[in-house]
Design an enzyme around this catalytic site. Sequence first.
Site, short mmCIF file in Angstrom:
data_model
loop_
_atom_site.label_atom_id
_atom_site.label_comp_id
_atom_site.label_asym_id
_atom_site.label_seq_id
_atom_site.Cartn_x
_atom_site.Cartn_y
_atom_site.Cartn_z
N ARG A 61 51.39 45.69 35.27
CA ARG A 61 51.71 44.29 34.96
C ARG A 61 50.47 43.43 34.76
O ARG A 61 50.37 42.68 33.79
CB ARG A 61 52.53 43.65 36.09
CG ARG A 61 53.99 43.90 36.02
CD ARG A 61 54.58 43.87 37.42
NE ARG A 61 54.09 45.04 38.13
CZ ARG A 61 54.66 46.24 38.06
NH1 ARG A 61 55.75 46.40 37.38
NH2 ARG A 61 54.13 47.28 38.67
N THR A 62 49.55 43.52 35.72
CA THR A 62 48.41 42.61 35.68
C THR A 62 47.58 42.87 34.43
O THR A 62 47.27 41.96 33.66
CB THR A 62 47.56 42.79 36.96
OG1 THR A 62 48.41 42.65 38.09
CG2 THR A 62 46.46 41.75 37.03
N LYS A 91 28.42 57.29 37.28
CA LYS A 91 27.03 57.76 37.29
C LYS A 91 26.20 57.06 38.35
O LYS A 91 24.99 57.27 38.45
CB LYS A 91 26.39 57.52 35.92
CG LYS A 91 27.13 58.18 34.78
CD LYS A 91 26.45 57.80 33.46
CE LYS A 91 27.20 58.39 32.27
NZ LYS A 91 26.69 57.87 31.01
N ARG A 112 39.52 44.22 38.45
CA ARG A 112 40.26 44.75 39.61
C ARG A 112 39.40 45.83 40.25
O ARG A 112 38.95 46.76 39.56
CB ARG A 112 41.62 45.31 39.21
CG ARG A 112 42.29 46.05 40.37
CD ARG A 112 43.74 46.39 40.08
NE ARG A 112 44.58 45.20 40.14
CZ ARG A 112 45.91 45.24 40.14
NH1 ARG A 112 46.55 46.40 40.07
NH2 ARG A 112 46.60 44.13 40.21
N HIS A 140 44.53 38.41 45.45
CA HIS A 140 45.04 38.62 44.10
C HIS A 140 45.48 37.25 43.60
O HIS A 140 46.67 36.95 43.52
CB HIS A 140 46.23 39.60 44.17
CG HIS A 140 46.67 40.18 42.88
ND1 HIS A 140 46.31 39.66 41.65
CD2 HIS A 140 47.47 41.25 42.61
CE1 HIS A 140 46.87 40.39 40.69
NE2 HIS A 140 47.57 41.35 41.25
#
Length: 312
Positions: A61-62, A91, A112, A140
């Site tokens: 969704r986000t 890396k 995120r 959030h």
Amino acid sequence: MAVSLRSRARLRHLVQSQQLSRQLLDEIFQRADEMRASPHRAAGRLQGRVMAALFYEPSTRTRLSFEAGMLRLGGQTMGTDNALAFSSAAKGETLEDTIRIVNGYADVIVLRHPAEGAAERAAAVSDVPIISAGDGRGQHPTQALLDVYTIKDEVGRLDGVKVAMVGDLANGRTVRSLAYLLAKYREVELTFVAPPQVAMRDDIKAHLDRHGVRWREVGDLDVVLPQVDVVYQTRIQKERFTDEESYRAVKGRYVIDLAAMRRLRPDAVVMHPLPRVDELDPEVDSDPRAAYFRQARNGMHIRMALLDMVLS
Ligand code: NCD
């Protein structure tokens, strides 16, 4: 916080929901209303702008609502999913270096990350706006924005609203950000219903106390259901547990099913940030008080409003 979160009255980075003032909230909600009412009027507003989505944790969704929002506004998007494995993080590149590099390519970065505080670290080195799409167990903020927008829409008011937050309140970042945002409104009452192992953490309780917000913890969901305007159910965040046994000990404890819906007031609503597992019975979906799919849809309009605000 060391980073400057706002330049003049404008919003710059969005990393914590408590940085949003009532005035900014009203402005974002008004823009979201406009986006929702006439999406085509907003087309082209962000033409020539580029959004980078850096996702170090899974998302549906986000991620997609940010991308859809940017595309609908005429902007372009790029990004990396599974960035821990597929970006230079694999890396050994630091988050800070990655952000500095992406600064040269994008006008806004949606991030995120699994580490609490990652969004602040990114904002501290970024010249372009950082919008947090979740930092581990931290916050959030854009989810909280769409949640508050949905409560306003569904219940018709924010001042005086009674909200029960249910489930994994210790690891769930959505309830933490939502508690911070609701604390901006008058006479809000919060009820926390959670297994003791995943109770709401003390930092949020202290914040609510400092802001005079009434809150309580109740073990029996049946008692709470007839008393509230909103039941905000959440998933037990399996990925935050170190072993299967402690996860199993708390999962399935609080379920919203047809029996729970019978106890809920006729004018109350059920919300859930989604994804759901077994804490929200699909049989509930056809009940008009099930607001979670409407809630998810609101996410795109809120994110359009936010992108428009930070980029114009
Ligand atoms: C939530 C999240 O990622 O924090 N989902 C979302 O963004 N809508 C909640 C969850 O994963 O349970």
